[in-house]
Design an enzyme around this catalytic site. Structure first.
Site, PDB file in Angstrom:
ATOM      1  N   LYS A 283       0.855  -1.185   0.000  1.00  0.00           N
ATOM      2  CA  LYS A 283       0.000   0.000   0.000  1.00  0.00           C
ATOM      3  C   LYS A 283       0.895   1.239   0.000  1.00  0.00           C
ATOM      4  CE  LYS A 283      -4.276   1.443   2.233  1.00  0.00           C
ATOM      5  NZ  LYS A 283      -5.420   0.933   2.988  1.00  0.00           N
ATOM      6  N   GLU A 372     -19.995  -4.614   9.769  1.00  0.00           N
ATOM      7  CA  GLU A 372     -20.910  -3.788  10.553  1.00  0.00           C
ATOM      8  C   GLU A 372     -22.017  -4.610  11.198  1.00  0.00           C
ATOM      9  OE1 GLU A 372     -19.746  -3.013   7.550  1.00  0.00           O
ATOM     10  OE2 GLU A 372     -18.611  -1.178   7.922  1.00  0.00           O
ATOM     11  N   ARG A 400     -25.725  -1.107   6.903  1.00  0.00           N
ATOM     12  CA  ARG A 400     -25.525  -2.553   6.818  1.00  0.00           C
ATOM     13  C   ARG A 400     -26.104  -3.301   8.019  1.00  0.00           C
ATOM     14  NH1 ARG A 400     -20.645  -4.095   3.407  1.00  0.00           N
ATOM     15  NH2 ARG A 400     -21.375  -3.091   1.510  1.00  0.00           N
TER      16      ARG A 400
HETATM   17  C1  LIG Z   1     -19.071  -1.194   4.516  1.00  0.00           C
HETATM   18  C2  LIG Z   1     -17.821  -0.366   4.624  1.00  0.00           C
HETATM   19  N1  LIG Z   1     -17.198  -0.263   5.822  1.00  0.00           N
HETATM   20  C3  LIG Z   1     -16.082   0.470   5.930  1.00  0.00           C
HETATM   21  C4  LIG Z   1     -15.557   1.112   4.843  1.00  0.00           C
HETATM   22  C5  LIG Z   1     -14.342   2.008   4.994  1.00  0.00           C
HETATM   23  N2  LIG Z   1     -13.178   1.515   4.267  1.00  0.00           N
HETATM   24  C6  LIG Z   1     -12.820   1.993   3.066  1.00  0.00           C
HETATM   25  S1  LIG Z   1     -11.458   1.269   2.463  1.00  0.00           S
HETATM   26  C7  LIG Z   1     -11.299   0.307   3.810  1.00  0.00           C
HETATM   27  C8  LIG Z   1     -10.160  -0.657   3.910  1.00  0.00           C
HETATM   28  C9  LIG Z   1     -10.178  -1.640   2.805  1.00  0.00           C
HETATM   29  O1  LIG Z   1      -9.069  -2.466   2.945  1.00  0.00           O
HETATM   30  P1  LIG Z   1      -8.611  -3.357   1.745  1.00  0.00           P
HETATM   31  O2  LIG Z   1      -9.790  -4.017   1.129  1.00  0.00           O
HETATM   32  O3  LIG Z   1      -7.532  -4.223   2.228  1.00  0.00           O
HETATM   33  O4  LIG Z   1      -8.084  -2.319   0.678  1.00  0.00           O
HETATM   34  P2  LIG Z   1      -6.804  -1.370   0.777  1.00  0.00           P
HETATM   35  O5  LIG Z   1      -7.301  -0.025   1.194  1.00  0.00           O
HETATM   36  O6  LIG Z   1      -5.845  -1.953   1.765  1.00  0.00           O
HETATM   37  O7  LIG Z   1      -6.261  -1.352  -0.591  1.00  0.00           O
HETATM   38  C10 LIG Z   1     -12.317   0.554   4.729  1.00  0.00           C
HETATM   39  C11 LIG Z   1     -12.460  -0.106   6.033  1.00  0.00           C
HETATM   40  C12 LIG Z   1     -16.239   0.977   3.624  1.00  0.00           C
HETATM   41  N3  LIG Z   1     -15.813   1.588   2.515  1.00  0.00           N
HETATM   42  N4  LIG Z   1     -17.339   0.234   3.539  1.00  0.00           N
END
Ligand SMILES: Cc1ncc(C[n+]2csc(CCOP(=O)(O)OP(=O)(O)O)c2C)c(N)n1
Length: 634
Positions: A283, A372, A400
């Site tokens: 990342k 959630e 959710r």
């Molecule tokens: C339902 C929901 N909960 C929380 C989020 C907030 N959120 C956005 S990106 C993320 C992390 C995602 O991690 P990953 O899939 O590993 O992708 P990365 O950012 O590491 O590339 C979160 C928790 C969201 N977008 N949707």
């Protein structure tokens, strides 16, 4: 001329020789860093998938082949390659392009996203539709991160997919981090299956010898993949979870070696059916500070594109704290005083500042992953056993957990305290993230207390009130508050208990009453300051609670103020406006009722001042509304 200059669409990309791709990736990386430094957005995730994105568009026939990005916050390279390079400087700006894929924005955006863990379901639906039409050629690709893979929907879709003979590839982009450190068994599992270098070298060699060099792929691939997984199971004492679900598992592969990715994807494209391709990425790849501080550089705001140093927007004058930090410090105070107080977050510990409590009480803070629904019912379980959970969820993600709030919490009258962060308009993240609906969808639920603070002092008061209510075994209690800063520089008031279901008169006037809930009341107060100079002096009530509604207070106003305006940063259907309309109807009162609320449509992205102006929340708009509705002398 750079390679990037020659590309507007994936068609152009496919004309480049394979050997040009590494340089193209570097050019895109430079472009994203330069642009995102000035126009803030999701930096780290987008930098991590540049090679993957280039390889996918190079190999697959997008937009006919369907490419679905999970969450969609990592899709900047995708946007740049699919006709939006020239407008990328408007990313997330008012009237600019969205920070997430949107179907109406481009035919290459196969599915609109923003909330996590939807990609496998959506791609599976598309793959199934293609199969039902007899189209077995089209490819369907879901790109999902290791964080998003912890979401319940992703598990559900992975499970269903396993029984279906469909043409779908899941690309698992494993960068070992969500926004905060990934938590839970899945993250440990992914680490375990990537941790054996000898095994991976061995499997890759077999793969190269028997698959890439031979076009008799299917049976041979399956054999060696199975052999490899069997061997890994033997070496690691377990079996490959994806393989057990019926996926052909490939990887882990270096997600930054674009040439190798292209070659592998070409081979995988030739294999029909269900596949999972596991890649490892970093990342923030390519910007040192982003690689080293991955949580902060998930979405860093403005930064210096050369050094990566974040440009502090803080002026010299002291500024009011963020609601988030007030929440974090207040729960810490409550936790110090009572060991039954616990904190729950679905993967947003830094965003909601639960990290403040986590530093002192790591055993009493639970990051449950992007889950959630589970966060709500897990909190219910904690409450059954007499703990006092503060379950902090962003308003739009809380959607959710609706059934869980009804079925697991309210129906059983469990005193869970829900702190809904990012309520109301959030701005640049746009329609998927606006906290527009909580007031409306929660008001329908019996046995639920719903409140919103006017400012950060009030947030502390409400948290204390909710805590005392939970101590006494009272009803579940919602406190919703916005993103960003409050109004008091000195936020650290001694919190006091508030009467549940009672509002307060902030300004006593005549003829017209403004009934506000939440921090939008501060704009009302500023508007009334201006109107006073014009001789217009309405009453202003801070309702504070949507449920129970302070009917006694409303009744007391019905004679002195014949016109009422409700003010809420929630949708006009179902929230305070509806509650007051029902109240007037039930009491057969003939007061004239107007409202300032979000209109009945999805609100797009942009900075808050523009959005507030658009929906009538700015001080000027409120002044105008009051002038328009001010009773005229007859
Ligand atoms: C339902 C929901 N909960 C929380 C989020 C907030 N959120 C956005 S990106 C993320 C992390 C995602 O991690 P990953 O899939 O590993 O992708 P990365 O950012 O590491 O590339 C979160 C928790 C969201 N977008 N949707």
């Amino acid at each position: 001329m750079s390679y990037l200059d020659q590309i507007n669409t994936p068609e152009d990309l496919r004309k480049l020789p394979l050997t040009a791709l590494p340089q193209l990736c570097e050019e895109i990386r430079h472009f994203i860093i330069q642009q995102t430094a000035q126009h803030p957005g999701h930096l780290g995730s987008s930098l991590g998938v540049i090679e993957l994105t280039v390889a996918l568009h190079y190999v697959f026939n997008t937009p006919d082949d369907k490419l679905v990005w999970d969450v969609g916050h990592q899709a900047y390279c995708h946007k740049i390659l699919t006709g939006r390079k020239e407008v990328f400087h408007t990313n997330r700006c008012y009237n600019g392009i969205s920070g997430f894929p949107r179907r109406e924005e481009s035919p290459y955006d196969a599915f609109g996203t923003g909330h996590s863990s939807t990609s496998v379901s959506a791609a599976l639906g598309m793959a199934m539709a293609a199969k039902m039409e007899g189209n077995l050629q089209r490819n369907h690709i879901a790109v999902i991160g290791d964080g998003a893979m912890t979401g319940g929907m992703a598990f559900e879709a992975m499970n269903q997919a396993a029984y279906r003979d469909v043409n779908m590839m899941v690309v698992l982009n494993d960068n070992r981090i969500s926004i905060d450190q990934s938590t839970g068994a899945m993250s440990k599992y992914l680490l375990s299956i990537t941790a054996s270098p000898q095994y991976n070298r061995f499997k890759n060699r077999l793969w190269n010898i028997f698959t890439f060099k031979s076009k008799r792929s299917n049976r041979i691939t399956r054999f060696f993949s199975g052999l490899g997984n069997g061997l890994k199971g033997y070496l690691l004492g377990g079996s490959n979870w994806f393989q057990s679900l019926g996926y052909r598992y490939f990887g882990p592969a270096d997600g930054h070696d674009v040439i190798h990715l292209v070659k592998t994807l070409r081979d995988l494209k030739a294999l029909p059916g269900l596949k999972l391709f596991h890649i490892l990425t970093v990342k923030g790849k390519g910007l040192d500070m982003a690689e080293q501080n991955q949580t902060i550089y998930h979405a860093p705001g403005k930064f210096d594109p050369e050094t990566g140093k974040i440009l502090s927007a803080a002026p010299n004058d002291p500024v009011p704290p963020k609601y988030q930090d007030v929440f974090g410090h207040t729960i810490l105070e409550l936790a110090r005083a009572d060991q039954r107080v616990v904190g729950v977050t679905p993967a947003m510990a830094t965003g909601c500042s639960l990290t403040i409590m986590d530093e002192e009480f790591p055993d009493r803070v639970f990051d449950v992953g992007i889950a959630e629904q589970h966060a709500v019912t897990f909190s219910a379980g904690l409450a059954v056993e007499g703990l006092i959970p503060f379950c902090n969820i962003y308003s739009s993600f809380f959607q959710r957990g609706y059934d869980q709030v009804i079925h697991d919490v309210a129906l059983q009258k469990l005193p869970v305290i829900f702190c809904l962060d990012r309520a109301g308009l959030v701005g640049e993240d746009g329609a998927t993230h606006q906290g527009s609906f909580d007031l409306a969808f929660l008001r329908a639920i019996p046995d639920l207390i719903i409140s919103s603070p006017l400012d950060e002092h009030d947030l502390r008061n409400l948290m204390l009130t909710a805590y005392h209510n939970a101590q006494k075994g009272g009803l579940p209690f919602v406190i919703r508050y916005p993103r960003g800063r409050g109004v008091h520089v000195d936020w650290h008031n001694e919190p006091c208990d508030l009467p549940i279901g009672k509002g307060r008169i902030l300004r006593k006037g005549n003829k017209l009453a403004l009934l506000s809930i939440g921090p939008l009341g501060n704009n009302v107060a500023l508007a009334l300051d201006q109107l006073r100079e014009k001789g217009i002096e309405p009453t202003h009530v801070d309702m504070r609670f949507l449920k129970p509604l302070d009917e006694t207070l409303l009744l007391s106003l019905s004679d002195s103020c014949k016109t009422w305006i409700t003010v809420e940063d929630g949708t006009e259907k179902g929230g305070l406006f509806s509650a007051v309309a029902e109240f007037l109807e039930n009491h057969q009162l003939d007061n004239i009722l107007h409202h300032i609320a979000l209109p009945d449509r999805f609100i797009s992205h942009g900075d808050i001042p523009h959005l507030y102006h658009e929906v009538g929340f700015s001080v000027d708009s409120i002044v105008k509304a009051v002038e328009d509705f001010w009773p005229k002398e007859v």
